[in-house]
Design a protein around this motif. Sequence first.
Motif, PDB file in Angstrom:
ATOM      1  N   PRO A  73       0.818  -1.224   0.000  1.00  0.00           N
ATOM      2  CA  PRO A  73       0.000   0.000   0.000  1.00  0.00           C
ATOM      3  C   PRO A  73       0.852   1.275   0.000  1.00  0.00           C
ATOM      4  O   PRO A  73       0.437   2.295  -0.526  1.00  0.00           O
ATOM      5  CB  PRO A  73      -0.819  -0.096   1.291  1.00  0.00           C
ATOM      6  N   GLU A  74       2.079   1.205   0.546  1.00  0.00           N
ATOM      7  CA  GLU A  74       2.918   2.401   0.589  1.00  0.00           C
ATOM      8  C   GLU A  74       3.444   2.766  -0.803  1.00  0.00           C
ATOM      9  O   GLU A  74       3.884   3.880  -1.040  1.00  0.00           O
ATOM     10  CB  GLU A  74       4.088   2.178   1.546  1.00  0.00           C
ATOM     11  N   GLU A  75       3.419   1.788  -1.711  1.00  0.00           N
ATOM     12  CA  GLU A  75       3.864   2.067  -3.081  1.00  0.00           C
ATOM     13  C   GLU A  75       2.669   2.274  -4.005  1.00  0.00           C
ATOM     14  O   GLU A  75       2.802   2.273  -5.219  1.00  0.00           O
ATOM     15  CB  GLU A  75       4.727   0.912  -3.599  1.00  0.00           C
ATOM     16  N   GLY A  76       1.498   2.434  -3.389  1.00  0.00           N
ATOM     17  CA  GLY A  76       0.270   2.594  -4.166  1.00  0.00           C
ATOM     18  C   GLY A  76       0.357   3.753  -5.142  1.00  0.00           C
ATOM     19  O   GLY A  76      -0.148   3.683  -6.257  1.00  0.00           O
ATOM     20  N   GLY A  77       1.011   4.831  -4.720  1.00  0.00           N
ATOM     21  CA  GLY A  77       1.156   6.009  -5.569  1.00  0.00           C
ATOM     22  C   GLY A  77       1.835   5.668  -6.886  1.00  0.00           C
ATOM     23  O   GLY A  77       1.237   5.791  -7.951  1.00  0.00           O
ATOM     24  N   GLU A  78       3.062   5.176  -6.796  1.00  0.00           N
ATOM     25  CA  GLU A  78       3.824   4.865  -8.015  1.00  0.00           C
ATOM     26  C   GLU A  78       3.092   3.851  -8.875  1.00  0.00           C
ATOM     27  O   GLU A  78       3.113   3.909 -10.099  1.00  0.00           O
ATOM     28  CB  GLU A  78       5.187   4.241  -7.667  1.00  0.00           C
ATOM     29  N   LEU A  79       2.447   2.916  -8.197  1.00  0.00           N
ATOM     30  CA  LEU A  79       1.837   1.808  -8.919  1.00  0.00           C
ATOM     31  C   LEU A  79       0.613   2.252  -9.729  1.00  0.00           C
ATOM     32  O   LEU A  79       0.425   1.842 -10.866  1.00  0.00           O
ATOM     33  CB  LEU A  79       1.437   0.743  -7.895  1.00  0.00           C
ATOM     34  N   PHE A  80      -0.215   3.082  -9.120  1.00  0.00           N
ATOM     35  CA  PHE A  80      -1.502   3.378  -9.760  1.00  0.00           C
ATOM     36  C   PHE A  80      -1.603   4.764 -10.386  1.00  0.00           C
ATOM     37  O   PHE A  80      -2.483   5.015 -11.198  1.00  0.00           O
ATOM     38  CB  PHE A  80      -2.637   3.180  -8.752  1.00  0.00           C
ATOM     39  N   GLU A  81      -0.667   5.662 -10.015  1.00  0.00           N
ATOM     40  CA  GLU A  81      -0.766   7.021 -10.528  1.00  0.00           C
ATOM     41  C   GLU A  81      -0.664   7.138 -12.053  1.00  0.00           C
ATOM     42  O   GLU A  81      -1.326   7.976 -12.641  1.00  0.00           O
ATOM     43  CB  GLU A  81       0.253   7.926  -9.843  1.00  0.00           C
ATOM     44  N   PRO A  82       0.163   6.334 -12.702  1.00  0.00           N
ATOM     45  CA  PRO A  82       0.296   6.494 -14.158  1.00  0.00           C
ATOM     46  C   PRO A  82      -1.037   6.476 -14.903  1.00  0.00           C
ATOM     47  O   PRO A  82      -1.148   7.054 -15.986  1.00  0.00           O
ATOM     48  CB  PRO A  82       1.157   5.297 -14.556  1.00  0.00           C
TER      49      PRO A  82
END
Lengths: 94, 315
Positions: free
Chosen positions: A64-73
């Motif tokens: 969940p802490e990498e949710g930004g990088e993972l889903f932002e694109p």
Amino acid sequence: MKKEWPVWEVFIRSRSGLDHRHAGSVHAADAKMALENARDVYTRRQEGVSIWVVPSASITASDPEEGGELFEPAKDKVYRHPTFYDLPDELTHM
Amino acid sequence: MEIDINCLDLEFQAKIDSGKTIEPKDWMPEKYRKTHIRQISQHAHSEIVGMLPEGNWITRAPSLRRKVTLLAKVQDEGGHGLYLYSACETLGISRDELFEQLHSGKAKYSSIFNYPAVTWADMGAVGWLVDGAAIMNQVMLTRTSFGPYARAMVRICKEESFHQRQGFEIMLSLCKGTAVQKHMAQESLNRWWWPSLMMFGPRDEESTHTEQAIKWKIKLKTNDELRQQFVDQTVPQIELLGLELPDPAIKWNEERGHYDFGAIDWDEFWRVVGGNGPCNRERLAARKEAWEKGAWVREAALTYAEKQENLREAV
């Protein structure tokens, strides 16, 4: 011996034509027992027509802490949705 | 470092305030994790200890209809315990540790199950009052902040409404029966009434966890609010059964728009919580016995699974 029965994740298809959906988890010594336990715990009221059990340890989950990088694109790609396109109201069947 | 933690704490609270759920892998304050392990496990233990007083009546149910429904209810309780243990384990505690805490007395379960079920009418009163009180608490918890707990509650609430209805039906049959049967219903109501009111926990001014629990949405209503709601919904049901009110102080208060009721014996409450209720030792002994006598089954199943696995690999 002081070992717990492993944990299995349970997925249930509630009726034919639908996806299997995560229902919860059970402990069981092996796959057959996991299916039987899942039947007893999660389908006492005919909630399912099919069950999958998967050893919890086999699941790789996103962090969940990498949710930004993972889903932002995908965030700024509104043109992937049909509502992005300006078309005249007279246009039908599209 | 301290600033970082404060910052995370604030972000965490903001997430809860905005109505987002907290999932097991999300960052959470250690106290949030511990509080949830305590509460969810206590809830799970209550479900499986709660099977004992009713299990006692399965073989003596007065008809096949009553027997199959009671059996189904007790099976549900086992299932509910399992949903809750699973939810609790997502917080990083093992099933064995949870049982160990129950058996050592470190973890509690609802005190209501330390009262004995001595007549058939108790199966009616327990379903109607005890499950009724539990449902009020559980409906509230379907909106709690911790995702796995909230989802387990949704499932449990869906299944529990039959529990209360079957209990009320038992009471109704007894009340429509002979004078002796009706008396049995009355006597059971009188005995279960006060312990049921105690299920909501101590008075608000004595409840130490309430403020924090409300902040984290583990509680959306206080103990006293839920207790009042229970009294308000149950008094008309007692009247519908044609039974006498179990407390002479129950009286509609026009001004408050609620029923007034008499003082609860808090000494009794603390005595039972402290381990000295009528059945505390018996219940715990039954759980421990089941665990110890089941050890060989758990071990044999695991050994069998390992053997089968080895055979498969050898082929």
